[in-house]
Design a protein around this motif. Structure first.
Motif, PDB file in Angstrom:
ATOM      1  N   ALA A  96       0.829  -1.205   0.000  1.00  0.00           N
ATOM      2  CA  ALA A  96       0.000   0.000   0.000  1.00  0.00           C
ATOM      3  C   ALA A  96       0.867   1.260   0.000  1.00  0.00           C
ATOM      4  O   ALA A  96       0.498   2.279  -0.581  1.00  0.00           O
ATOM      5  CB  ALA A  96      -0.930  -0.003   1.211  1.00  0.00           C
ATOM      6  N   MET A  97       2.041   1.183   0.638  1.00  0.00           N
ATOM      7  CA  MET A  97       2.962   2.322   0.678  1.00  0.00           C
ATOM      8  C   MET A  97       3.766   2.454  -0.609  1.00  0.00           C
ATOM      9  O   MET A  97       4.018   3.559  -1.077  1.00  0.00           O
ATOM     10  CB  MET A  97       3.916   2.186   1.866  1.00  0.00           C
ATOM     11  CG  MET A  97       3.243   2.394   3.199  1.00  0.00           C
ATOM     12  SD  MET A  97       4.427   2.455   4.552  1.00  0.00           S
ATOM     13  CE  MET A  97       4.809   0.718   4.746  1.00  0.00           C
ATOM     14  N   ASP A  98       4.200   1.306  -1.163  1.00  0.00           N
ATOM     15  CA  ASP A  98       5.050   1.320  -2.356  1.00  0.00           C
ATOM     16  C   ASP A  98       4.889  -0.017  -3.074  1.00  0.00           C
ATOM     17  O   ASP A  98       5.434  -1.032  -2.646  1.00  0.00           O
ATOM     18  CB  ASP A  98       6.505   1.542  -1.964  1.00  0.00           C
ATOM     19  CG  ASP A  98       7.453   1.627  -3.148  1.00  0.00           C
ATOM     20  OD1 ASP A  98       7.036   1.337  -4.288  1.00  0.00           O
ATOM     21  OD2 ASP A  98       8.618   1.981  -2.933  1.00  0.00           O
ATOM     22  N   ALA A  99       4.163  -0.016  -4.168  1.00  0.00           N
ATOM     23  CA  ALA A  99       3.868  -1.251  -4.901  1.00  0.00           C
ATOM     24  C   ALA A  99       5.100  -1.885  -5.524  1.00  0.00           C
ATOM     25  O   ALA A  99       5.090  -3.072  -5.852  1.00  0.00           O
ATOM     26  CB  ALA A  99       2.823  -0.974  -5.982  1.00  0.00           C
ATOM     27  N   GLU A 100       6.179  -1.128  -5.680  1.00  0.00           N
ATOM     28  CA  GLU A 100       7.396  -1.652  -6.307  1.00  0.00           C
ATOM     29  C   GLU A 100       8.463  -2.082  -5.290  1.00  0.00           C
ATOM     30  O   GLU A 100       9.521  -2.560  -5.675  1.00  0.00           O
ATOM     31  CB  GLU A 100       7.992  -0.602  -7.248  1.00  0.00           C
ATOM     32  CG  GLU A 100       7.062  -0.233  -8.392  1.00  0.00           C
ATOM     33  CD  GLU A 100       6.704  -1.424  -9.265  1.00  0.00           C
ATOM     34  OE1 GLU A 100       7.605  -2.213  -9.604  1.00  0.00           O
ATOM     35  OE2 GLU A 100       5.517  -1.566  -9.604  1.00  0.00           O
ATOM     36  N   LEU A 101       8.175  -1.909  -4.020  1.00  0.00           N
ATOM     37  CA  LEU A 101       9.145  -2.261  -2.981  1.00  0.00           C
ATOM     38  C   LEU A 101       9.421  -3.758  -2.991  1.00  0.00           C
ATOM     39  O   LEU A 101       8.491  -4.561  -2.891  1.00  0.00           O
ATOM     40  CB  LEU A 101       8.611  -1.853  -1.602  1.00  0.00           C
ATOM     41  CG  LEU A 101       9.528  -2.110  -0.417  1.00  0.00           C
ATOM     42  CD1 LEU A 101      10.718  -1.162  -0.474  1.00  0.00           C
ATOM     43  CD2 LEU A 101       8.751  -1.912   0.870  1.00  0.00           C
ATOM     44  N   PRO A 102      10.694  -4.175  -3.133  1.00  0.00           N
ATOM     45  CA  PRO A 102      10.984  -5.612  -3.091  1.00  0.00           C
ATOM     46  C   PRO A 102      10.867  -6.128  -1.656  1.00  0.00           C
ATOM     47  O   PRO A 102      11.506  -5.600  -0.749  1.00  0.00           O
ATOM     48  CB  PRO A 102      12.419  -5.721  -3.606  1.00  0.00           C
ATOM     49  CG  PRO A 102      13.003  -4.376  -3.442  1.00  0.00           C
ATOM     50  CD  PRO A 102      11.878  -3.388  -3.414  1.00  0.00           C
TER      51      PRO A 102
END
Length: 70
Positions: free
Chosen positions: A12-18
């Motif tokens: 929800a904060m960052d869809a691309e965060l690994p």
């Protein structure tokens, strides 16, 4: 907070965060759900520092994931 709840919150904060999920107690269906939610890897404890570094590097695209696991 469960691992899947954490993945949802991070997405929800960052869809691309690994996301690499490390768990000491996870069922196969939970691991599958974590991957479905976007975890790049799911690791079961215990894990060596070297293996952890390799899995994180793989999730970041710095190394292939085809590293031998202990």
């Amino acid at each position: 907070m469960s691992g899947t709840e954490l993945i949802r919150a991070l997405r929800a904060m960052d869809a691309e965060l690994p996301v690499v999920l490390i768990s000491g107690f996870m069922t196969v269906p939970e691991a599958v759900e974590a991957m479905r939610l976007g975890a790049r890897d799911v690791i079961e404890k215990p894990i060596s520092v070297e293996a952890l570094e390799a899995r994180i590097a793989g999730a970041l695209g710095l190394a292939p994931l085809a590293q031998p696991l202990e």
